[in-house]
Design a protein around this motif. Structure first.
Motif, short mmCIF file in Angstrom:
data_model
loop_
_atom_site.label_atom_id
_atom_site.label_comp_id
_atom_site.label_asym_id
_atom_site.label_seq_id
_atom_site.Cartn_x
_atom_site.Cartn_y
_atom_site.Cartn_z
N ALA A 182 0.82 -1.20 0.00
CA ALA A 182 0.00 0.00 0.00
C ALA A 182 0.86 1.26 0.00
O ALA A 182 0.60 2.20 -0.76
N ARG A 183 1.89 1.27 0.84
CA ARG A 183 2.73 2.46 1.00
C ARG A 183 3.49 2.79 -0.28
O ARG A 183 3.74 3.96 -0.59
N THR A 184 3.87 1.79 -1.02
CA THR A 184 4.66 1.99 -2.24
C THR A 184 3.81 2.03 -3.49
O THR A 184 4.36 2.07 -4.60
N GLN A 185 2.48 2.03 -3.32
CA GLN A 185 1.56 1.96 -4.45
C GLN A 185 1.94 0.81 -5.39
O GLN A 185 2.27 0.99 -6.56
N ARG A 186 1.90 -0.39 -4.81
CA ARG A 186 2.20 -1.63 -5.54
C ARG A 186 3.64 -1.64 -6.05
O ARG A 186 3.93 -2.16 -7.11
N PHE A 187 4.54 -1.03 -5.28
CA PHE A 187 5.97 -1.00 -5.58
C PHE A 187 6.26 -0.28 -6.91
O PHE A 187 7.23 -0.59 -7.60
N THR A 188 5.42 0.71 -7.22
CA THR A 188 5.64 1.51 -8.41
C THR A 188 6.33 2.84 -8.10
O THR A 188 6.97 3.42 -8.99
N LEU A 189 6.20 3.33 -6.86
CA LEU A 189 6.83 4.61 -6.51
C LEU A 189 8.34 4.45 -6.60
O LEU A 189 8.91 3.45 -6.18
N GLY A 190 8.98 5.46 -7.13
CA GLY A 190 10.43 5.41 -7.30
C GLY A 190 10.88 4.84 -8.62
O GLY A 190 12.06 4.93 -8.98
N ALA A 191 9.95 4.25 -9.38
CA ALA A 191 10.29 3.72 -10.70
C ALA A 191 10.08 4.81 -11.75
O ALA A 191 9.08 5.53 -11.70
N PRO A 192 10.99 4.95 -12.71
CA PRO A 192 10.81 5.98 -13.74
C PRO A 192 9.69 5.60 -14.70
O PRO A 192 9.42 4.42 -14.95
N ARG A 193 9.04 6.60 -15.26
CA ARG A 193 7.94 6.37 -16.20
C ARG A 193 7.74 7.61 -17.04
O ARG A 193 8.38 8.64 -16.82
N GLY A 194 6.84 7.53 -18.03
CA GLY A 194 6.47 8.70 -18.83
C GLY A 194 7.63 9.27 -19.62
O GLY A 194 7.88 10.48 -19.60
N PHE A 195 8.34 8.42 -20.38
CA PHE A 195 9.56 8.85 -21.07
C PHE A 195 9.25 9.62 -22.35
O PHE A 195 8.31 9.32 -23.08
N THR A 196 10.10 10.62 -22.62
CA THR A 196 10.12 11.33 -23.89
C THR A 196 11.57 11.52 -24.30
O THR A 196 12.41 11.90 -23.47
#
Length: 743
Positions: A16-30
């Motif tokens: 829950a705290r890590t939002q399914r272990f997605t926080l801290g992962a890079p995303r939305g690349f351009t």
């Protein structure tokens, strides 16, 4: 790079705290077209806090130096104030299933030198070379700002109007379409007076509910390549039936009105205009009665504006080229399918020389989903194309799974391929190794993200001309789970499955109670060759269950025939769950006398269906946010599979839980259900659960209802998400007669 695991905190709390272990992962690349920069989003400021910080920041990776630098920090820009979201932004994030905060989306100019984004309804820009960010003083609350390709302007939506301002901060701000625009606001008022209503419910530049929830079109305006005009969607929600979402925990608050287009009822009316920077507008004309759905819009230097419009039954669609001067359209291509036509990411598009790029289902043995350019298919049945990632001057970058004619199955894998427009070799795989891979590209630079089944998280590498030049750091936390996953196929239909056993299990322990953990509905693939999609399944396995995830018919990644087998019969998915379970029982330690099922959304529907129709197989069900009566779900999704309820009422009755024979069958066994639903859910509304509970009570069927106050179709609240997992385990142990104290 990933952050170390925290063994002192339970998995449900970590999850829950890590939002399914997605926080801290890079995303939305351009990627910048000059190949010098990669722009992306990532929460936190470094390894120490990124894995639990919900506030995303804008980052730039300089490929010349290999260094990352912070381009925009919400905490600095808001001076430490808490973020405040407008109703429009909350709705946009709900449709996108976005549960985090900070900078969750951004737009860039053509050179990728200027970025624009909204924070607390305010407009900000960031100069990506200089690393500076500032606020532009404009009316708010601001939604979805996007710079013009030349970087001189920023268009955005505020108060239902599309507005534009100077990117240099000179204050040259004006409404181009909608309330406050010259002539346009008056036009809307005249229309409203003629209809005996006000103009509330008419917006410019925003995607309607159906587009963002079901069509994967979250935008409502598009810049021309020359930056001199825009295509702007006008959405009129006044014909749409109003539903009321109340919060029983706060009886002093008025219910929220939601324009919800339920199956068989009116959709929002969507029109499209070409609008120049002076506010002059020209309507784009097409047969909206025959093709009411504006599914895709593409405007590039490769050709005129390009639309994909669909019939309401989704069996016919047309690709239309737009004359931006007159608004007239011509049909480039028309397609028909006896079942339905799928929508795909990245298409339609033009090649640089003006050929139409699309993804097409082709008939034949099992069918094939191919990449087509012009009148030529560039792939065959060896690949099942999933999306178009980039259209270059010499090739097209796609994501695809192994097709029906592939030499060997690749259960749950998705790879990135380069398909040449002309010449040989035609198709080249860029991603390597078992896993789920995706990519973003501009010119010679490709950002390739790879997730693997045996390694938590994902790795993002930057390639130039196919050679690695950098890696984008991930600071996502590492889950401390040891249960492994076995990807396999089951039964005569070769149903893709993932099987998870407790890490300490040995043959001496004997067979295990079974938890089926599917989504099971169309377009919701769960069997993936990656670690993180199976995190909750791994945790349930560590609680003493053999967990089975099965993707039956209706799932993507196999063939068009496999996906479309559920046409008019969504309950067909249950047969595949039963077949997979029985086929796996001879290969894994499954105790078929103790079988439970859990699911959310369509998975909740499937779990309830299993308990009602197959009590001989399933002994308990956790039913999360279920669709119980398809007449209460939205038009574009439901009518694709079941038709219209006024035309085929018997199909809706056959697929409804409320009319299921399992409710009225007087013979035991009656299998217990725990039904969970968020009271604030505006996608699958609470009425689904209340009607099911009433029917169960009337039939004397045992069940529990767990209402979640203030929770939508997502459960981003940390304590709610944590306790929801713990309560499910407690219910399953009680219902299956297991020791409640067992681990």
């Amino acid at each position: 790079m990933t952050s170390p695991r925290d063994e002192s905190v339970s998995f449900p709390r970590q999850y829950a705290r890590t939002q399914r272990f997605t926080l801290g992962a890079p995303r939305g690349f351009t990627v910048s077209p000059d190949g010098g920069r990669v722009v992306f989003l990532r929460s936190g400021t470094g390894p120490a806090d990124a894995g639990t910080d919900r506030s995303h920041r804008l980052w730039v990776l300089d490929l010349d130096t290999g260094r990352e630098r912070l381009a925009a920090d919400p905490e600095v820009l808001l001076a430490g104030a808490a973020e405040e979201l407008s109703a429009e932004e909350r709705a946009r994030r709900e449709r996108a299933r976005e549960g985090s905060g900070g900078i969750v989306g951004y737009g860039v100019d053509g050179a990728v030198e200027l970025a624009a984004f909204a924070l607390s309804g305010r407009l900000f820009t960031a100069e990506l070379r200089a690393g500076t960010a500032r606020e532009l003083p404009v009316p708010g609350p601001v939604v979805d700002p996007r710079p013009s390709p030349d970087g001189r302007w920023v268009a955005y939506v505020a108060g239902g109007a599309l507005r534009v301002c100077g990117a240099d901060g000179t204050g040259d701000d004006r409404a181009l379409a909608g309330p406050g625009a010259d002539g346009e606001g008056a036009a809307d008022a005249e229309e409203a007076d003629a209809e005996g209503a006000d103009a509330e419910g008419v917006t410019y530049g925003l995607a309607e509910f159906i587009a963002s929830e079901e069509m994967n079109r979250g935008r409502g305006f598009w810049w021309s390549p020359e930056s001199d005009r825009l295509l702007v969607a006008r959405v009129d929600e006044r014909p749409v039936r109003r539903w009321w979402i109340a919060d029983p925990a706060h009886p002093d608050r008025a219910p929220q009105a939601v324009a919800y287009p339920a199956a068989g009822t009116a959709n929002a009316e969507v029109r499209l205009f070409v609008v120049d920077l002076a506010g002059n507008r020209t309507e784009v004309e097409w047969d909206r009665a025959a093709f009411p759905y504006l599914a895709r819009v593409h405007w590039s230097a490769g050709g005129p504006p390009l639309l994909l419009v669909q019939a309401r039954d989704q069996r016919t669609q047309a690709y239309l080229a737009v004359d931006p001067d007159s608004g007239a359209t011509r049909t480039v291509r028309r397609e028909e399918d006896p079942v339905w036509l799928e929508l795909f990411t990245g298409v339609p598009a033009w090649t640089a020389d003006g050929r139409l790029v699309r993804v097409e289902d082709r008939p034949g043995e099992g069918g094939a989903r191919v990449l087509a350019v012009g009148d030529r298919a560039l792939t065959d049945a060896r690949l099942h194309v999933r999306a178009v990632l980039d259209v270059g001057s010499e090739d097209v970058l796609i994501s695809a799974s192994a097709g029906e004619a592939a030499e060997a199955p690749e259960t749950g894998e998705i790879h990135v391929y380069r398909v040449r427009l002309d010449g040989e070799p035609g198709v080249e795989r860029l991603s390597e190794g078992t896993g789920v891979h995706g990519a973003v590209r501009s010119g010679a630079v490709t950002v390739l993200s790879s997730a693997r089944p045996d390694v938590p998280g994902s790795v993002t590498r930057v390639l130039r001309d196919g050679k690695r030049v950098a890696e984008v750091a991930s600071y996502a936390r590492t889950p401390g789970l040891r249960a492994g996953v076995r990807l396999t196929e089951a039964g005569a239909r070769r149903i893709p499955c993932a099987v998870l056993l407790p890490s300490g299990w040995t043959e001496a322990d004997g067979p295990l109670p079974v938890l089926m953990d599917p989504y099971g509905g169309p377009h919701g693939q769960r069997v993936l060759a990656a670690h993180n999609p199976h995190l909750t399944s791994r945790w349930f396995a560590e609680q003493g269950f053999a967990v089975v995830v099965a993707d039956g018919r209706g799932m993507p990644g196999r063939s068009p025939a496999w996906e479309k087998a559920v046409h008019r019969d969504l309950a067909l998915s249950l047969d595949d769950q039963v077949d997979a379970l029985r086929a796996l029982a001879g290969r894994f330690p499954l105790d078929l006398g103790r079988v439970a099922i859990r699911g959310w959304s369509f998975g909740g529907y499937l779990a309830a269906l299993a308990a009602l129709r197959r009590p001989d197989v399933f002994h308990a069900a956790v039913v999360g946010a279920p669709v119980t009566d398809w007449r209460l779900y939205d038009t574009h999704y439901t009518e694709r599979y079941l038709g219209r309820p006024d035309e085929e009422p018997e199909v809706y009755t056959a697929n409804s839980l409320l009319s299921d024979d399992g409710l009225t069958d007087p013979r035991p066994p009656f299998r217990p259900m725990m039904i969970v639903h968020g009271l604030a859910d505006d996608n699958v509304v609470m009425a689904h659960t209340l009607r099911l509970s009433s029917a169960l009570l009337a039939a004397g069927r045992p069940h529990e209802v767990l209402p979640l106050s203030g929770v939508t179709h997502m459960t981003p609240q940390e304590r709610v998400a944590e306790n929801l997992l713990l309560l499910q385990v407690d219910f399953l142990r009680r219902s299956l007669g297991l020791d409640p104290s067992s681990d």
